[in-house]
Scaffold this active site. Structure first.
Site, PDB file in Angstrom:
ATOM      1  CB  CYS A 109       3.004   8.684  -3.882  1.00 23.75           C
ATOM      2  SG  CYS A 109       4.592   7.359  -4.112  1.00 23.75           S
ATOM      3  CG  HIS A 122       1.666   5.597   0.520  1.00 23.69           C
ATOM      4  ND1 HIS A 122       1.034   5.592  -0.425  1.00 23.69           N
ATOM      5  CD2 HIS A 122       3.160   5.608  -0.724  1.00 23.69           C
ATOM      6  CE1 HIS A 122       1.368   5.320  -1.965  1.00 23.69           C
ATOM      7  NE2 HIS A 122       3.192   5.655  -1.498  1.00 23.69           N
ATOM      8  CD  GLU A 160      -1.884   5.882   1.423  1.00 25.63           C
ATOM      9  OE1 GLU A 160      -2.141   6.959   2.100  1.00 25.63           O
ATOM     10  OE2 GLU A 160      -1.623   5.225   0.114  1.00 25.63           O
TER      11      GLU A 160
HETATM   12  N1  GLN Z   1       4.956   5.517  -9.533  1.00 27.43           N
HETATM   13  C1  GLN Z   1       5.628   6.738  -8.977  1.00 27.43           C
HETATM   14  C2  GLN Z   1       6.485   6.851  -8.266  1.00 27.43           C
HETATM   15  O1  GLN Z   1       7.194   5.435  -8.566  1.00 27.43           O
HETATM   16  C3  GLN Z   1       4.367   6.829  -7.694  1.00 27.43           C
HETATM   17  C4  GLN Z   1       4.535   5.491  -6.396  1.00 27.43           C
HETATM   18  C5  GLN Z   1       3.727   5.648  -5.594  1.00 27.43           C
HETATM   19  O2  GLN Z   1       2.628   6.423  -6.041  1.00 27.43           O
HETATM   20  N2  GLN Z   1       3.164   4.887  -4.837  1.00 27.43           N
HETATM   21  O3  GLN Z   1       7.723   7.435  -7.467  1.00 27.43           O
END
Ligand code: GLN
Length: 588
Positions: free
Chosen positions: A412, A544, A546
């Protein structure tokens, strides 16, 4: 439907979630279908707006629910798919009752905590417990309800009251309670005494609240001494066999083994009358599946205790490194991968701010220590996150991984920073940055997604399970894709973000030829996976992975990364590609 309530006394944070999910796992190994509900007595509607530094990670479900991290334990242990409704908070239940009141559902009545709120809690639990949670589509047989916090907290009072009425609502033989307590050793150390008074008090408190625990699970450093078990039994008016000892073990995966040794299943069998007429009767296929799950669980857990496993060092370069729970699913996914690969995971946490040039001036020892960890790691992982602090340090660690051929996984925010790193240092795009981190920068390569609501924070990100389609020309060379099998066209993963790769900059970034957008969304517009060619493993994912890693079915994103760090990527790709990773419910 049978219910197991897991409550806590003395102090929270001693592993109630692990005890509850381990109990669920043991039931599942009997062939039963098990679901779970986590009750969080806080006022927030969900965990989405809570700081990970305080409350730990926000866990995301398929349907985009932003949940308490304990929900992750249930999904990981039980191979289930839960929904946002499986996490019940004070905020959610009050919201429901207040909405009903405004609709006129209680017209003429004074709406009160008892009975309106307490009935709504019981209705919620009964409704959600019926939702199928695995691919069989069967209604669950047993629901494990975990009550967050400790009994006696002001905010848990309505839930406790509801639970004290619940056994009568569901009938005899359909409800049991495990109360998790803590037995401190005073003074701490090998010669200290195991103290039972907090447990006696906690059991007294829970009883005066109208609940009657059937089992008392005592967390403690070492196994409870027989005399201590006897004392707890005497003082709490239970049989010694109703006192379980859950002492520190080499990993949380041992807790189900520990509970089974103490005949937890026999106790549950009796309390929930599982052999009585009308009890659930699992099919032979489910019983066999349960047995297979158990033997796999035991063998992967025990294999980790072997002394001759190779150690693989993964450096997690993040921002919330002072609270391990902030990246709990990331750590668990690496553990799952290590268990699959039969390697020992050495996870090293580095606060990314310490990698920045300012740290060299202000805290040189920390700077060098942090860089030593990065330089000696077998693999570098940059996890998700929000806000600018520490991001330049993450970018520097990414440069190291890219240029030194160290396996890398960016998740992310980690993927977004990998794009910025490449744009700045290889494509030479001046002022390349992110609209989130560098507002007004010359060349935003990461931008706000058009559809995201900028005025509200709760539940407004791009959330939940979405498709990622592998792009033409990626089969045959992409190490990431090979993990799934080159003939797999798309995968589904869970998301939680507001920003994305700027579609207008994609062509420029890809023009170098080495940096490839391997996966995109179903419309082919939004970047989901990036990968660098001719590198041992350099992958960034907008999702994600995970959140979908399971103890017995590790995430392939993490598995590929870990295997590359361990130097066994080819073997692991060959063994896992195109196949589900052992005991999936679909095999039943
Ligand atoms: N801050 C980034 C976004 O909002 C990444 C978010 C995250 O890593 N969950 O896209």
């Amino acid at each position: 439907m049978k219910y197991v309530l897991v409550s806590g006394g003395v102090i929270s944070g001693v592993g109630k979630g692990i005890i509850a999910s381990s109990t669920g796992l043991l039931l599942k190994t009997m062939g039963l279908t098990v679901t779970s509900i986590k009750i969080d007595p806080y006022m927030n509607i969900d965990a989405g707006t809570m700081a990970p530094t305080e409350h730990g990670e926000v866990y995301v479900t398929d349907d985009g629910g932003e949940m308490d991290l304990d929900i992750g334990h249930y999904e990981r242990y039980l191979l289930t798919t839960l929904t946002r409704d499986h996490n019940l908070t004070t905020g959610k239940i009050y919201q429901q009752v207040i909405e009903r009141e405004r609709r006129g559902d209680y017209l003429g009545k004074t709406v009160q905590v008892v009975p309106h709120l307490t009935n709504a809690i019981q209705d919620w639990i009964e409704r959600v417990a019926q939702i199928p949670v695995d691919e069989s589509g069967n209604k669950p047989d047993v629901c494990v309800i975990e009550l967050g916090g400790t009994v006696g907290d002001i905010e848990s009072a309505p839930f406790i009251h509801a639970m004290s009425q619940f056994p009568r609502r569901v009938g005899k033989g359909n409800f049991m309670q495990i109360h998790v307590s803590y037995v401190p050793v005073i003074p701490p150390g090998p010669h200290g005494e195991q103290k039972t008074k907090p447990t006696q008090r906690a059991v007294g408190d829970v009883r005066s609240a109208g609940l009657r625990p059937d089992l008392i699970a005592c967390r403690c450093e070492r196994p409870l001494e027989d005399a201590v078990i006897q004392k707890i039994a005497n003082m709490c008016q239970v049989e010694p066999k109703q006192v379980l000892t859950v002492h520190n073990v080499s990993s949380t995966y041992h807790v189900p083994l520990l509970l089974r040794q103490q005949k937890l299943l026999d106790s549950i069998n009796g309390l929930l009358e599982l052999n009585a007429p009308g009890a659930p009767t699992p099919s032979k296929a489910l019983i066999d599946h349960g047995a297979k799950m158990w033997s796999e669980w035991v063998s992967r857990t025990r294999a980790q205790d072997g002394g001759n496993l190779d150690t693989v060092t993964i450096c997690l370069v993040g921002k919330y490194t002072n609270l391990e729970d902030a990246y709990i699913s990331v750590g668990k996914s690496l553990e799952h991968a290590a268990m699959y690969c039969k390697k020992k995971l050495n996870l090293v946490w580095v606060d990314s701010s310490n990698l920045e040039d300012t740290a060299l001036e202000e805290q040189p020892a920390k700077f060098h220590e942090a860089w030593h960890a990065v330089c000696t790691a077998d693999g570098i992982l940059v996890p998700g996150g929000f806000g600018i602090r520490g991001t330049e340090g993450m970018i520097k660690a990414t440069t190291w991984a890219r240029t030194k051929n160290v396996p890398f996984l960016g998740v992310c925010l980690g993927m977004q920073l990998a794009v910025i790193e490449f744009a700045r240092n290889v494509c030479n795009i001046p002022g390349a940055g992110s609209e989130e981190l560098h507002p007004g920068c010359e060349n935003p390569v990461i931008v706000y997604m058009p559809e995201v609501d900028r005025t509200k924070l709760g539940g407004t990100m791009r959330l939940g399970k979405r498709e990622c389609v592998f792009q033409p020309g990626t089969a045959g060379w992409s190490k990431f894709r090979a993990m799934y099998g080159d003939d797999v066209g798309s995968i589904q993963e869970r998301h939680r973000h507001r920003y994305e790769v700027n579609p207008e900059k994609m062509t420029t970034i890809e023009s170098s030829g080495d940096f490839v957008f391997v996966g995109k969304d179903e419309k082919g517009e939004r970047v989901e996976v990036i990968e660098i060619r001719n590198h041992p493993f350099f992958v960034g994912v907008q999702f994600h992975p995970e959140y979908l890693s399971r103890v017995l079915a590790p995430s392939k994103s993490y598995l590929g990364f870990f295997a590359a760090a361990a130097g066994v990527l080819d073997e692991v790709t060959a063994s896992s590609s195109g196949k589900p990773l052992v005991v999936k419910d679909a095999e039943v």
